[in-house]
Write a protein that holds these residues in place. Structure first.
Motif, PDB file in Angstrom:
ATOM      1  N   TYR A  91       8.193  11.145  -3.385  1.00 34.88           N
ATOM      2  CA  TYR A  91       8.481  10.374  -2.186  1.00 34.88           C
ATOM      3  C   TYR A  91       7.198   9.725  -1.685  1.00 34.88           C
ATOM      4  O   TYR A  91       6.210  10.400  -1.422  1.00 34.88           O
ATOM      5  CB  TYR A  91       9.062  11.270  -1.098  1.00 34.88           C
ATOM      6  CG  TYR A  91      10.398  11.846  -1.495  1.00 34.88           C
ATOM      7  CD1 TYR A  91      11.572  11.137  -1.254  1.00 34.88           C
ATOM      8  CD2 TYR A  91      10.479  13.067  -2.143  1.00 34.88           C
ATOM      9  CE1 TYR A  91      12.801  11.645  -1.634  1.00 34.88           C
ATOM     10  CE2 TYR A  91      11.707  13.594  -2.524  1.00 34.88           C
ATOM     11  CZ  TYR A  91      12.860  12.881  -2.269  1.00 34.88           C
ATOM     12  OH  TYR A  91      14.061  13.382  -2.650  1.00 34.88           O
ATOM     13  N   LEU A  92       7.216   8.394  -1.585  1.00 36.21           N
ATOM     14  CA  LEU A  92       6.101   7.635  -1.051  1.00 36.21           C
ATOM     15  C   LEU A  92       6.637   6.607  -0.065  1.00 36.21           C
ATOM     16  O   LEU A  92       7.786   6.194  -0.140  1.00 36.21           O
ATOM     17  CB  LEU A  92       5.341   6.903  -2.169  1.00 36.21           C
ATOM     18  CG  LEU A  92       4.622   7.784  -3.177  1.00 36.21           C
ATOM     19  CD1 LEU A  92       4.041   6.917  -4.287  1.00 36.21           C
ATOM     20  CD2 LEU A  92       3.531   8.596  -2.526  1.00 36.21           C
ATOM     21  N   ARG A  93       5.793   6.190   0.821  1.00 37.46           N
ATOM     22  CA  ARG A  93       6.130   5.134   1.780  1.00 37.46           C
ATOM     23  C   ARG A  93       5.418   3.866   1.295  1.00 37.46           C
ATOM     24  O   ARG A  93       4.206   3.893   1.057  1.00 37.46           O
ATOM     25  CB  ARG A  93       5.642   5.512   3.161  1.00 37.46           C
ATOM     26  CG  ARG A  93       5.899   4.469   4.218  1.00 37.46           C
ATOM     27  CD  ARG A  93       5.382   4.898   5.588  1.00 37.46           C
ATOM     28  NE  ARG A  93       6.125   6.083   6.066  1.00 37.46           N
ATOM     29  CZ  ARG A  93       5.580   7.290   6.282  1.00 37.46           C
ATOM     30  NH1 ARG A  93       4.298   7.480   6.078  1.00 37.46           N
ATOM     31  NH2 ARG A  93       6.317   8.280   6.705  1.00 37.46           N
ATOM     32  N   ALA A  94       6.162   2.772   1.113  1.00 36.84           N
ATOM     33  CA  ALA A  94       5.583   1.495   0.727  1.00 36.84           C
ATOM     34  C   ALA A  94       5.383   0.660   1.978  1.00 36.84           C
ATOM     35  O   ALA A  94       6.330   0.323   2.680  1.00 36.84           O
ATOM     36  CB  ALA A  94       6.501   0.767  -0.257  1.00 36.84           C
ATOM     37  N   LYS A 150       0.890  -1.158   0.000  1.00 36.72           N
ATOM     38  CA  LYS A 150       0.000   0.000   0.000  1.00 36.72           C
ATOM     39  C   LYS A 150       0.931   1.212   0.000  1.00 36.72           C
ATOM     40  O   LYS A 150       1.887   1.266   0.774  1.00 36.72           O
ATOM     41  CB  LYS A 150      -0.868   0.005   1.253  1.00 36.72           C
ATOM     42  CG  LYS A 150      -1.746   1.214   1.357  1.00 36.72           C
ATOM     43  CD  LYS A 150      -2.546   1.184   2.650  1.00 36.72           C
ATOM     44  CE  LYS A 150      -3.334   2.456   2.767  1.00 36.72           C
ATOM     45  NZ  LYS A 150      -3.997   2.561   4.050  1.00 36.72           N
ATOM     46  N   PHE A 151       0.689   2.176  -0.886  1.00 40.80           N
ATOM     47  CA  PHE A 151       1.560   3.343  -0.986  1.00 40.80           C
ATOM     48  C   PHE A 151       0.889   4.533  -0.316  1.00 40.80           C
ATOM     49  O   PHE A 151      -0.280   4.818  -0.552  1.00 40.80           O
ATOM     50  CB  PHE A 151       1.882   3.659  -2.446  1.00 40.80           C
ATOM     51  CG  PHE A 151       2.746   2.607  -3.065  1.00 40.80           C
ATOM     52  CD1 PHE A 151       4.121   2.684  -2.978  1.00 40.80           C
ATOM     53  CD2 PHE A 151       2.185   1.507  -3.689  1.00 40.80           C
ATOM     54  CE1 PHE A 151       4.930   1.700  -3.519  1.00 40.80           C
ATOM     55  CE2 PHE A 151       2.975   0.514  -4.235  1.00 40.80           C
ATOM     56  CZ  PHE A 151       4.354   0.609  -4.159  1.00 40.80           C
ATOM     57  N   GLU A 152       1.667   5.197   0.551  1.00 41.29           N
ATOM     58  CA  GLU A 152       1.162   6.341   1.310  1.00 41.29           C
ATOM     59  C   GLU A 152       2.102   7.527   1.134  1.00 41.29           C
ATOM     60  O   GLU A 152       3.293   7.358   0.896  1.00 41.29           O
ATOM     61  CB  GLU A 152       1.100   5.995   2.806  1.00 41.29           C
ATOM     62  CG  GLU A 152       0.243   4.806   3.131  1.00 41.29           C
ATOM     63  CD  GLU A 152       0.358   4.396   4.599  1.00 41.29           C
ATOM     64  OE1 GLU A 152       1.290   4.869   5.288  1.00 41.29           O
ATOM     65  OE2 GLU A 152      -0.484   3.607   5.047  1.00 41.29           O
ATOM     66  N   THR A 153       1.545   8.706   1.290  1.00 43.32           N
ATOM     67  CA  THR A 153       2.399   9.892   1.293  1.00 43.32           C
ATOM     68  C   THR A 153       3.203   9.913   2.580  1.00 43.32           C
ATOM     69  O   THR A 153       2.839   9.271   3.564  1.00 43.32           O
ATOM     70  CB  THR A 153       1.563  11.182   1.177  1.00 43.32           C
ATOM     71  OG1 THR A 153       0.642  11.226   2.265  1.00 43.32           O
ATOM     72  CG2 THR A 153       0.807  11.240  -0.142  1.00 43.32           C
ATOM     73  N   CYS A 154       4.291  10.639   2.554  1.00 43.88           N
ATOM     74  CA  CYS A 154       5.120  10.766   3.751  1.00 43.88           C
ATOM     75  C   CYS A 154       5.487  12.239   3.927  1.00 43.88           C
ATOM     76  O   CYS A 154       5.042  13.095   3.156  1.00 43.88           O
ATOM     77  CB  CYS A 154       6.364   9.888   3.653  1.00 43.88           C
ATOM     78  SG  CYS A 154       7.460  10.318   2.314  1.00 43.88           S
ATOM     79  N   GLU A 155       6.307  12.537   4.931  1.00 42.57           N
ATOM     80  CA  GLU A 155       6.640  13.932   5.247  1.00 42.57           C
ATOM     81  C   GLU A 155       7.367  14.639   4.107  1.00 42.57           C
ATOM     82  O   GLU A 155       7.302  15.861   3.983  1.00 42.57           O
ATOM     83  CB  GLU A 155       7.453  14.020   6.543  1.00 42.57           C
ATOM     84  CG  GLU A 155       8.739  13.220   6.554  1.00 42.57           C
ATOM     85  CD  GLU A 155       8.543  11.715   6.793  1.00 42.57           C
ATOM     86  OE1 GLU A 155       9.492  10.986   6.501  1.00 42.57           O
ATOM     87  OE2 GLU A 155       7.456  11.290   7.226  1.00 42.57           O
ATOM     88  N   LYS A 156       8.059  13.909   3.228  1.00 43.99           N
ATOM     89  CA  LYS A 156       8.791  14.536   2.124  1.00 43.99           C
ATOM     90  C   LYS A 156       7.944  14.660   0.852  1.00 43.99           C
ATOM     91  O   LYS A 156       8.390  15.217  -0.144  1.00 43.99           O
ATOM     92  CB  LYS A 156      10.048  13.730   1.807  1.00 43.99           C
ATOM     93  CG  LYS A 156      11.122  13.835   2.887  1.00 43.99           C
ATOM     94  CD  LYS A 156      12.345  13.021   2.555  1.00 43.99           C
ATOM     95  CE  LYS A 156      13.166  13.700   1.491  1.00 43.99           C
ATOM     96  NZ  LYS A 156      14.447  13.012   1.227  1.00 43.99           N
ATOM     97  N   THR A 157       6.701  14.157   0.869  1.00 42.95           N
ATOM     98  CA  THR A 157       5.844  14.194  -0.317  1.00 42.95           C
ATOM     99  C   THR A 157       5.401  15.626  -0.613  1.00 42.95           C
ATOM    100  O   THR A 157       4.829  16.295   0.251  1.00 42.95           O
ATOM    101  CB  THR A 157       4.591  13.314  -0.115  1.00 42.95           C
ATOM    102  OG1 THR A 157       5.001  12.007   0.264  1.00 42.95           O
ATOM    103  CG2 THR A 157       3.762  13.249  -1.377  1.00 42.95           C
ATOM    104  N   GLU A 158       5.679  16.082  -1.806  1.00 38.97           N
ATOM    105  CA  GLU A 158       5.276  17.427  -2.227  1.00 38.97           C
ATOM    106  C   GLU A 158       3.855  17.363  -2.799  1.00 38.97           C
ATOM    107  O   GLU A 158       3.554  16.505  -3.624  1.00 38.97           O
ATOM    108  CB  GLU A 158       6.251  17.932  -3.297  1.00 38.97           C
ATOM    109  CG  GLU A 158       6.006  19.339  -3.746  1.00 38.97           C
ATOM    110  CD  GLU A 158       6.993  19.780  -4.808  1.00 38.97           C
ATOM    111  OE1 GLU A 158       7.204  20.979  -4.912  1.00 38.97           O
ATOM    112  OE2 GLU A 158       7.539  18.930  -5.543  1.00 38.97           O
TER     113      GLU A 158
END
Length: 123
Positions: free
Chosen positions: A113-116, A86-94
């Protein structure tokens, strides 16, 4: 043979480059060109898409011969990734992404930038 387009004459042998980025982002051709909306190409809406509006692999005689193969590979890769993660946004996602066109390829100016998250851990 020369070709006439309106008041412009294109002489035989002249290289013509189609600005695909401009076609894909022209508000006269697409109601919301900066929004990803795959429903634009659904069977119900496909007839309303103007010819030559969307052409990531070229068209007709100049169509990429590997078009179907490339699309199949992408579908398989996306399926396998989505099956496992599941791919989520993270703190570095613009948000929204800043896009740049340095040559003929459009890309994010600052990366993506995504979190897997493995599906076994996803809620």
């Amino acid at each position: 043979m020369d070709y006439q387009v309106g008041s412009i004459t294109i002489h035989k042998g002249t290289a013509v480059v189609v600005p695909v980025w401009d076609n894909h982002h022209d508000p006269n051709l697409c109601s919301n060109p900066c929004k990803f909306d795959p429903d634009c190409f659904s069977p119900a809406n496909k007839a309303s898409v103007k010819r030559m509006t969307y052409m990531p692999f070229g068209l007709e005689k100049r169509n990429c011969i590997r078009n179907r193969f490339a699309i199949s590979e992408v579908k398989i890769a996306i399926f396998r990734l989505l099956k496992e993660f599941k791919f989520e946004t993270c703190e570095k996602t613009e948000d929204p992404l800043t896009l740049v066109c340095t040559t003929t390829v459009i890309g994010p100016a600052n990366g993506i930038y995504l979190r897997a998250v493995p599906r076994s851990e996803a809620v």
